[in-house]
Design a protein around this motif. Structure first.
Motif, short mmCIF file in Angstrom:
data_model
loop_
_atom_site.label_atom_id
_atom_site.label_comp_id
_atom_site.label_asym_id
_atom_site.label_seq_id
_atom_site.Cartn_x
_atom_site.Cartn_y
_atom_site.Cartn_z
N CYS A 282 6.01 10.87 -3.00
CA CYS A 282 6.98 9.78 -3.08
C CYS A 282 6.57 8.60 -2.20
CB CYS A 282 8.36 10.25 -2.63
SG CYS A 282 9.09 11.50 -3.71
N HIS A 283 6.11 8.89 -0.99
CA HIS A 283 5.76 7.84 -0.03
C HIS A 283 4.31 7.42 -0.24
CE1 HIS A 283 9.52 8.41 2.16
NE2 HIS A 283 9.34 9.70 2.00
N HIS A 284 4.10 6.09 -0.32
CA HIS A 284 2.76 5.58 -0.62
C HIS A 284 2.43 4.37 0.24
CE1 HIS A 284 4.60 2.26 -2.87
NE2 HIS A 284 5.50 3.16 -3.22
N ASP A 285 1.17 3.98 0.20
CA ASP A 285 0.74 2.80 0.96
C ASP A 285 0.92 1.54 0.12
OD1 ASP A 285 -1.42 2.67 -0.82
OD2 ASP A 285 -2.88 3.41 0.64
N ALA A 286 0.48 0.41 0.65
CA ALA A 286 0.65 -0.88 -0.02
C ALA A 286 -0.09 -0.95 -1.35
CB ALA A 286 0.18 -2.01 0.89
N LYS A 287 -1.08 -0.10 -1.54
CA LYS A 287 -1.84 -0.09 -2.79
C LYS A 287 -1.31 0.96 -3.77
CE LYS A 287 -6.04 -1.77 -0.62
NZ LYS A 287 -7.43 -1.46 -0.26
N GLY A 288 -0.21 1.61 -3.39
CA GLY A 288 0.38 2.62 -4.26
C GLY A 288 -0.26 3.99 -4.15
N GLN A 289 -1.15 4.14 -3.16
CA GLN A 289 -1.83 5.42 -2.98
C GLN A 289 -0.96 6.35 -2.14
OE1 GLN A 289 -4.77 6.15 -4.61
NE2 GLN A 289 -4.18 4.19 -5.52
N PRO A 290 -0.89 7.64 -2.51
CA PRO A 290 -0.04 8.58 -1.78
C PRO A 290 -0.41 8.70 -0.31
CG PRO A 290 -1.05 9.62 -3.71
CD PRO A 290 -1.66 8.27 -3.57
N LEU A 291 0.60 8.82 0.54
CA LEU A 291 0.38 9.07 1.96
C LEU A 291 0.40 10.59 2.16
CD1 LEU A 291 2.65 6.27 3.48
CD2 LEU A 291 0.16 6.31 3.34
N ASN A 292 -0.69 11.23 1.79
CA ASN A 292 -0.76 12.69 1.79
C ASN A 292 -0.81 13.31 3.18
OD1 ASN A 292 -0.65 13.00 -1.02
ND2 ASN A 292 -2.81 12.51 -1.20
N ASP A 293 -1.08 12.50 4.21
CA ASP A 293 -1.14 13.03 5.57
C ASP A 293 0.23 13.11 6.23
OD1 ASP A 293 -3.88 13.22 5.30
OD2 ASP A 293 -4.29 11.32 6.30
#
Length: 160
Positions: free
Chosen positions: A66-77
């Motif tokens: 659900c949570h992602h960075d500014a480029k829409g990439q998942p924040l998997n960490d």
């Protein structure tokens, strides 16, 4: 000697209390979140409630889904309890993109990517894209209709 040991013991205990406090600081995540914000002066549909526990523990969905960075990439960490920004920090415009703006962009021959990027500036568009696309993928993968995909399945009728 006893006084020195007592002072040392108190110092150690106080240090442990501060250490324990820092370990647990910022790790409280509400189990159920009402998806409501002051940016919306009036809601036309009922307020969605979202359960972290159900999605994370029961459905085994990671934070980065659900949570992602500014480029829409998942924040998997991310781990449960990490500080995250509110959706409205980036998707600043409340509601959905007005239809006339979408028509205007299409009339200017804007690409699908340009239109999508503009849509994602709107909070409701971003939330709906994030949730509904995941629900559709889940239902397709599991050949079910368990994950809601319609307005009334997520937005309860308001009690009057």
């Amino acid at each position: 000697m006893r006084k020195r040991n007592a002072v040392l013991w108190v110092a150690v205990c106080v240090g442990l209390m501060f250490a324990a406090g820092s370990i647990f600081a910022g790790t409280t995540v509400e189990d159920v979140i009402r998806m409501e914000h002051k940016a919306y002066s009036e809601h036309t549909k009922g307020i969605v409630t979202f359960s972290h526990k159900k999605h994370n523990e029961d459905y085994k969905i990671g934070c980065g889904d659900c949570h992602h960075d500014a480029k829409g990439q998942p924040l998997n960490d991310l781990k449960l309890g990490d500080d995250v920004q509110s959706c409205l920090e980036c998707h600043k415009l409340p509601g959905q993109m007005p239809g006339d703006l979408k028509k205007e962009l299409k009339a200017k021959n804007a690409s699908k990517e340009e239109i999508s990027a503009k849509e994602m500036e709107y909070h409701a568009e971003a939330i709906h894209e994030n949730c509904i696309s995941c629900h559709k993928d889940h239902n397709k993968k599991n050949q079910t209709k368990a994950a809601p995909q319609t307005c009334t399945n997520c937005h309860p009728k308001e009690k009057k």
